[in-house]
Design a protein around this motif. Structure first.
Motif, short mmCIF file in Angstrom:
data_model
loop_
_atom_site.label_atom_id
_atom_site.label_comp_id
_atom_site.label_asym_id
_atom_site.label_seq_id
_atom_site.Cartn_x
_atom_site.Cartn_y
_atom_site.Cartn_z
N TYR A 92 0.82 -1.20 0.00
CA TYR A 92 0.00 0.00 0.00
C TYR A 92 0.86 1.26 0.00
O TYR A 92 1.99 1.25 0.47
N ASP A 93 0.30 2.36 -0.50
CA ASP A 93 0.97 3.64 -0.53
C ASP A 93 0.41 4.53 0.59
O ASP A 93 -0.74 4.98 0.53
N PHE A 94 1.22 4.77 1.62
CA PHE A 94 0.80 5.58 2.75
C PHE A 94 1.18 7.06 2.59
O PHE A 94 0.84 7.87 3.44
N SER A 95 1.85 7.38 1.50
CA SER A 95 2.39 8.73 1.36
C SER A 95 1.31 9.79 1.21
O SER A 95 1.54 10.97 1.46
N GLY A 96 0.11 9.38 0.80
CA GLY A 96 -0.94 10.36 0.56
C GLY A 96 -1.83 10.62 1.75
O GLY A 96 -2.82 11.37 1.63
N PHE A 97 -1.50 10.04 2.91
CA PHE A 97 -2.37 10.24 4.07
C PHE A 97 -2.35 11.70 4.52
O PHE A 97 -1.29 12.31 4.68
N CYS A 98 -3.54 12.23 4.73
CA CYS A 98 -3.68 13.59 5.25
C CYS A 98 -4.78 13.57 6.30
O CYS A 98 -5.93 13.26 5.99
N ALA A 99 -4.43 13.83 7.53
CA ALA A 99 -5.39 13.74 8.63
C ALA A 99 -6.58 14.65 8.37
O ALA A 99 -6.42 15.79 7.91
N PRO A 100 -7.79 14.15 8.62
CA PRO A 100 -8.96 15.01 8.43
C PRO A 100 -8.96 16.15 9.45
O PRO A 100 -8.25 16.11 10.45
N ARG A 101 -9.77 17.13 9.20
CA ARG A 101 -9.87 18.23 10.14
C ARG A 101 -10.45 17.74 11.46
O ARG A 101 -11.34 16.90 11.48
N ALA A 102 -9.94 18.30 12.54
CA ALA A 102 -10.49 17.94 13.84
C ALA A 102 -11.94 18.39 13.89
O ALA A 102 -12.29 19.45 13.36
N PRO A 103 -12.83 17.60 14.51
CA PRO A 103 -14.24 17.99 14.60
C PRO A 103 -14.38 19.35 15.26
O PRO A 103 -13.67 19.68 16.21
N ALA A 104 -15.28 20.15 14.74
CA ALA A 104 -15.48 21.50 15.27
C ALA A 104 -16.04 21.45 16.67
O ALA A 104 -16.81 20.57 17.02
N LYS A 105 -15.66 22.42 17.47
CA LYS A 105 -16.16 22.49 18.84
C LYS A 105 -17.63 22.87 18.82
O LYS A 105 -18.04 23.76 18.09
N ALA A 106 -18.41 22.18 19.63
CA ALA A 106 -19.84 22.44 19.68
C ALA A 106 -20.11 23.84 20.20
O ALA A 106 -19.40 24.35 21.07
N ALA A 107 -21.12 24.50 19.67
CA ALA A 107 -21.47 25.86 20.09
C ALA A 107 -21.82 25.89 21.57
O ALA A 107 -22.55 25.04 22.06
N GLY A 108 -21.29 26.89 22.25
CA GLY A 108 -21.59 27.04 23.66
C GLY A 108 -20.81 26.13 24.56
O GLY A 108 -21.06 26.07 25.76
#
Length: 385
Positions: free
Chosen positions: A359-375
């Motif tokens: 497998y090619d692992f070179s293209g891994f890019c971590a997704p954005r961290a989940p946004a903080k819930a309002a309030g």
């Protein structure tokens, strides 16, 4: 995870131990008590007629499949076993409706206070938020990519996936961040996701292993009653291969005198359908699985039962299971060595590789961290949505 003791009363009430009568479409014949249960019940025929007929006219117990939804805190499991070819695994479900009687994952249902027998294949747990939980785990700063297997302790394409689409959602997350993975399945539902898998295969980010234990449809109906038929699995291999997806075949487990005589024929059929690689693991029977498999043998192959078990013990150091690293996946002794030689020679003759997919692992890019819930006041807590 919810407190497993909440199931105890329901377990005793709904699933008393049943007589060892084969049930159509089920691998196990009873809700065999697990190793942690403190109360056991046994049914007895009182001689009274059933359904206004004779006792012998009563229909066998026919449990329906139940699915409980679960909100999982995490779905990535880490593996440090030196004899397993992946470091991470995802199991979208607990239990498996395919009902394979030999499944080494059956004893895991004991931790839910459920039977590794009928409950494992009829009382399922669906991790409905698996994709969201996975996205959060992949986004963690401490996460490091590794070999990831989808469906190591359940079949991610068992029948309920057609309705719930949890596996597809997980694949979409992995595809979105470029994390490679492998899938092992015996379910025809994987064909639904060819639109996702084919582009990933072109980027060397996915490989599929199809479990093919027998070419005998009659044997498959009792051994793995709700899985795709053997010829259907060969069609799956062919279709995946035509789509450019690397496909391997797992002839696991090899069961002495049951499917073991077919070893070379299974490998040849898989190769002809388009499989590139193969692996095989001898039968192992941990915990409650030993009792369940012995019951299955007595119901379906009573004349061969003792012979089969004697050979399993020969490969497992005199017991029905050997959990030691190194030997548990290969077995030991003369018979295990002969079986391994047959497999190696057949693969060489057929041109089947035995190495893992690259497998090619070179293209891994971590997704954005989940946004903080309002309030939300605490910055350390984040929403999964």
């Amino acid at each position: 995870m919810s407190d497993p003791t909440e199931y105890l009363t329901e377990y005793i009430t709904e699933h008393p131990v049943q007589p060892p009568t084969s049930l159509k479409g089920r691998g196990a014949a009873a809700a065999t008590p697990h190793r942690f249960v403190s109360v056991q019940r046994q049914t007895e025929d009182d001689g009274w007629p059933h359904d206004d007929g004779d006792p012998g006219d009563a229909q066998p117990f026919a449990p329906r499949t139940q699915v409980r939804e679960e909100t999982a805190r995490r779905v990535l499991s880490r593996n440090d076993s030196p004899d397993i070819g992946f470091e991470l695994s995802i199991n979208p479900y607990r239990g498996c409706e395919h009902g394979c009687i030999y499944c080494y994952a059956r004893p895991t249902h004991s931790y839910l206070n459920l039977s590794p027998g009928l409950d494992f294949e009829t009382r399922l747990v669906a991790k409905t938020n698996a994709a969201e939980a996975l996205r959060a785990e992949l986004a963690a700063p401490s996460f490091k990519p590794g070999r990831l297997c989808l469906g190591a302790a359940t079949d991610c394409y068992q029948p309920i996936e057609r309705r719930l689409h949890i596996t597809r959602a997980v694949i979409e997350v992995l595809a979105g961040c470029g994390h490679p993975f492998s899938i092992i399945t015996k379910g025809a539902g994987i064909e639904r996701d060819l639109d996702l898998l084919a582009p990933l295969a072109a980027q060397r980010r996915v490989g599929v292993y199809i479990s093919l234990t027998t070419l005998d449809g009659e044997l498959a109906r009792t051994l793995e009653p709700r899985a795709a038929a053997p010829q259907r699995r060969l069609q799956i291999i062919e279709r995946l291969s035509r789509a450019g997806i690397p496909v391997g075949v797992s002839v696991s487990p090899t069961i002495p005198f049951i499917n073991e005589p077919e070893l070379e024929q299974i490998l040849a059929a898989a190769r002809d359908a388009g499989a590139r690689t193969a692996f095989s693991i001898p039968l192992r029977l941990p915990w409650e699985l030993a009792e369940l498999f012995q019951d299955w043998l007595q119901r379906h192959h009573p004349q061969r039962a003792e012979r089969v078990l004697a050979r399993v013990r020969e490969m497992r150091g005199g017991a029905l299971n050997d959990a030691r690293f190194g030997s548990r996946m290969r077995g030991e002794g003369v018979w295990a060595d002969l079986l391994r030689q047959r497999f190696v020679k057949a693969c060489a003759r057929l041109g089947l590789g035995r190495e893992r997919f690259d497998y090619d692992f070179s293209g891994f890019c971590a997704p954005r961290a989940p946004a903080k819930a309002a309030g939300q006041g605490d910055s350390r807590q984040q929403s999964l949505f």
